[in-house]
Write an enzyme that holds these catalytic residues in place. Structure first.
Site, mmCIF file in Angstrom:
data_model
loop_
_atom_site.group_PDB
_atom_site.id
_atom_site.type_symbol
_atom_site.label_atom_id
_atom_site.label_comp_id
_atom_site.label_asym_id
_atom_site.label_seq_id
_atom_site.Cartn_x
_atom_site.Cartn_y
_atom_site.Cartn_z
ATOM 1 N N ARG A 1 -9.105 -6.922 10.809
ATOM 2 C CA ARG A 1 -9.027 -7.371 12.201
ATOM 3 C C ARG A 1 -9.324 -8.855 12.397
ATOM 4 N NH1 ARG A 1 -12.971 -2.838 14.040
ATOM 5 N NH2 ARG A 1 -13.578 -3.299 11.902
ATOM 6 N N GLN B 1 0.861 -1.193 0.000
ATOM 7 C CA GLN B 1 0.000 0.000 0.000
ATOM 8 C C GLN B 1 0.890 1.234 0.000
ATOM 9 O OE1 GLN B 1 -2.103 1.640 3.500
ATOM 10 N NE2 GLN B 1 -3.971 1.425 2.312
ATOM 11 N N TYR C 1 -5.839 10.831 4.057
ATOM 12 C CA TYR C 1 -4.428 10.960 3.713
ATOM 13 C C TYR C 1 -4.364 11.947 2.529
ATOM 14 C CZ TYR C 1 -2.816 7.180 6.796
ATOM 15 O OH TYR C 1 -2.479 6.422 7.891
HETATM 16 C C1 FMN Z 1 -4.189 -1.847 13.599
HETATM 17 C C2 FMN Z 1 -4.746 -1.373 12.306
HETATM 18 C C3 FMN Z 1 -3.923 -0.667 11.422
HETATM 19 C C4 FMN Z 1 -4.439 -0.222 10.200
HETATM 20 N N1 FMN Z 1 -3.600 0.399 9.309
HETATM 21 C C5 FMN Z 1 -4.070 0.754 8.085
HETATM 22 C C6 FMN Z 1 -3.201 1.291 7.113
HETATM 23 O O1 FMN Z 1 -1.986 1.409 7.306
HETATM 24 N N2 FMN Z 1 -3.735 1.650 5.926
HETATM 25 C C7 FMN Z 1 -5.071 1.509 5.669
HETATM 26 O O2 FMN Z 1 -5.521 1.865 4.575
HETATM 27 N N3 FMN Z 1 -5.909 0.984 6.562
HETATM 28 C C8 FMN Z 1 -5.443 0.599 7.753
HETATM 29 N N4 FMN Z 1 -6.294 0.016 8.650
HETATM 30 C C9 FMN Z 1 -7.720 -0.153 8.284
HETATM 31 C C10 FMN Z 1 -7.982 -1.515 7.661
HETATM 32 O O3 FMN Z 1 -7.314 -1.681 6.431
HETATM 33 C C11 FMN Z 1 -9.485 -1.702 7.408
HETATM 34 O O4 FMN Z 1 -9.881 -0.678 6.512
HETATM 35 C C12 FMN Z 1 -10.319 -1.615 8.681
HETATM 36 O O5 FMN Z 1 -9.690 -2.295 9.745
HETATM 37 C C13 FMN Z 1 -11.705 -2.247 8.452
HETATM 38 O O6 FMN Z 1 -11.582 -3.599 8.063
HETATM 39 P P1 FMN Z 1 -11.822 -4.813 9.102
HETATM 40 O O7 FMN Z 1 -13.185 -4.602 9.684
HETATM 41 O O8 FMN Z 1 -11.720 -6.042 8.277
HETATM 42 O O9 FMN Z 1 -10.781 -4.710 10.157
HETATM 43 C C14 FMN Z 1 -5.811 -0.451 9.867
HETATM 44 C C15 FMN Z 1 -6.600 -1.188 10.750
HETATM 45 C C16 FMN Z 1 -6.090 -1.650 11.957
HETATM 46 C C17 FMN Z 1 -6.981 -2.438 12.865
HETATM 47 S S1 SF4 Z 2 -10.259 -8.531 19.218
HETATM 48 FE FE1 SF4 Z 2 -9.857 -6.344 19.546
HETATM 49 S S2 SF4 Z 2 -7.618 -6.183 19.561
HETATM 50 FE FE2 SF4 Z 2 -8.113 -8.194 18.704
HETATM 51 S S3 SF4 Z 2 -8.122 -7.871 16.496
HETATM 52 FE FE3 SF4 Z 2 -10.218 -7.617 17.204
HETATM 53 S S4 SF4 Z 2 -10.428 -5.423 17.556
HETATM 54 FE FE4 SF4 Z 2 -8.239 -5.835 17.448
#
Ligand code: FMN
Ligand code: SF4
Length: 403
Positions: free
Chosen positions: A350, A104, A174
């Site tokens: 996550r 990315q 960003y």
């Molecule tokens: C710890 C963490 C770091 C993240 N860092 C980025 C990142 O560097 N760039 C980005 O576009 N999204 C970042 N995200 C967002 C994820 O790519 C994603 O859009 C968001 O977590 C929703 O998806 P999920 O529900 O599957 O977690 C981050 C998410 C988490 C939890």
């Molecule tokens: S349980 Fe909580 S800490 Fe673990 S990945 Fe999911 S949101 Fe992040």
């Protein structure tokens, strides 16, 4: 056992532009926080090797800044010759597990911590940045010309390191995303005002990347559907931006997100706001301010499975470009139904942080869904080694860069 019947097999190989992925699940970008020298470390390799061994079709390394002032903070990888040997080892390790690897690339703009980076942060318009407690400079023509060139240069570096795909960050306010926002972009020159002008930086970045890497790499854009900030980018304008990107024909897929790391971070996560844990990462003065204002600065939104799906559907209906569904995907039944509906891939963050081998478990039938509880306490671990704190409470220290 899962009951949904589906026609598209999530575990069968699928084409992402010129690249064949072994299945339709992409590990979403989750900044890893284990690069103290802003170079690849053994911990970074292990972070991605685990999800690759755990079955994903492709993992996304995040976030690779195109310029030093575009880092979110000083421990963020930025694309320079010196990074190539480590990135190559990282790509080799992922390929050895049978997965593809994406990088990315982006520019943090006003999300960048100028104090940590020791470099002036840049935005569309000058404004106070509460992250670094400093003022952001309005980008000049020369800055924007250089940054577009930096996108091309970063893309070439990622390509030379043997990656399969690039993801251009056009979300979360960003730099390119902040230019899209009528709230953050108050410029009166050719980069501000009309949507056409506000979209110029995003379009030029995508064009520069495609020209730099040619047709052999997959190029994805991660685009905000809405900033969820008053006066920010909304879905109607975002759909038009997506159409412009489609007309430009530089992308193999569009991945949809929303929210603002600058002004409304929980919109992109949903679930609990980790106020206490986030405050603990701030310097003393900012911590006091955050304790008073944190709830207002980080309003929370209830978690819902596949929370971006309703909005993302509009892009599916409007575009011919393949669309990647992201946001709150935990269940195999969700993956199947999203693919059946027409989404080309799903991206998961996550759920895979919590269970890196979730895709293997889903494929073998031992687990139907993830067990992430959306506490979001992993969010502030970007400063101490990104991890699910439920299973890994201790910080992960990044060690010396791989040679
Ligand atoms: C710890 C963490 C770091 C993240 N860092 C980025 C990142 O560097 N760039 C980005 O576009 N999204 C970042 N995200 C967002 C994820 O790519 C994603 O859009 C968001 O977590 C929703 O998806 P999920 O529900 O599957 O977690 C981050 C998410 C988490 C939890
Ligand atoms: S349980 Fe909580 S800490 Fe673990 S990945 Fe999911 S949101 Fe992040």
């Amino acid at each position: 056992m899962e009951t949904t019947t589906s026609t598209i097999d999530p575990f069968a190989p699928a084409q992402l532009g010129p690249v064949t992925l072994r299945n339709r699940v992409i590990k979403a970008a989750t900044f890893e926080g284990v690069m103290p020298d802003a170079l690849v470390t053994p911990e970074l390799i292990e972070y991605h090797r685990k999800v690759a061994a755990g079955g994903v079709g492709m993992t996304t390394v995040a976030y690779l800044a195109v310029s030093p002032e575009g880092r979110t903070h000083a421990e963020c990888l930025w694309m320079r010759e010196e990074a190539i040997p480590g990135l190559t080892k990282l790509a080799d390790a992922i390929h050895a597990e049978g997965a593809a690897i994406s990088g990315q690339i982006g520019h943090g703009g006003l999300v960048a911590n100028a104090k940590s980076n020791q470099a002036q942060s840049i935005g569309p318009t000058s404004q106070f940045n509460p992250i670094s407690m400093r003022k952001t400079k309005a980008a000049t023509e020369a800055d924007l010309t250089r940054i577009i060139h930096d996108f091309a240069n970063a893309a070439k570096i990622v390509q030379r390191s043997g990656f399969d795909a690039l993801e251009i960050h056009l979300g979360h306010n960003y730099l390119p995303s902040s230019f899209l926002s009528p709230r953050l972009n108050k410029r009166e020159d050719r980069w501000g005002g009309s949507l056409e002008n506000r979209a110029k930086l995003a379009r030029k970045a995508c064009e520069a990347v495609r020209q730099a890497v040619g047709g052999d790499m997959a190029v994805i854009a991660k685009l905000n559907m809405k900033d969820a900030m008053p006066g920010g980018l909304d879905i109607e304008e975002s759909l038009q931006v997506a159409q412009m990107l489609e007309e430009d024909a530089n992308l193999d897929a569009i991945e949809l997100t929303g929210g603002s790391s600058f002004g409304n971070p929980m919109y992109l996560f949903r679930g609990d706001a980790p106020l206490k844990e986030f405050a603990a990462t701030l310097p003393p003065l900012a911590r006091v301010g955050f304790k008073l204002m944190g709830k207002k600065m980080m309003p929370s939104y209830p978690f819902e499975e596949a929370f971006f799906r309703k909005h993302a559907r509009r892009y599916l209906e409007t575009l011919n470009t393949p669309v990647i569904l992201l946001g709150g995907i935990n269940e195999l039944s969700t993956i199947r139904s999203a693919l059946d509906e027409g989404f080309a891939f799903v991206a998961m963050g996550r759920a895979l942080l919590r269970t890196p081998d979730l895709i293997n478990r889903m494929q073998s039938g031992t687990q139907e869904g993830g067990i992430c509880i959306h506490c979001n306490k992993c969010m502030p671990t970007i400063y101490s080694g990104t991890r699910c704190v439920i299973d890994n409470p201790q910080p992960i220290m990044g060690s010396a860069p791989v040679a």
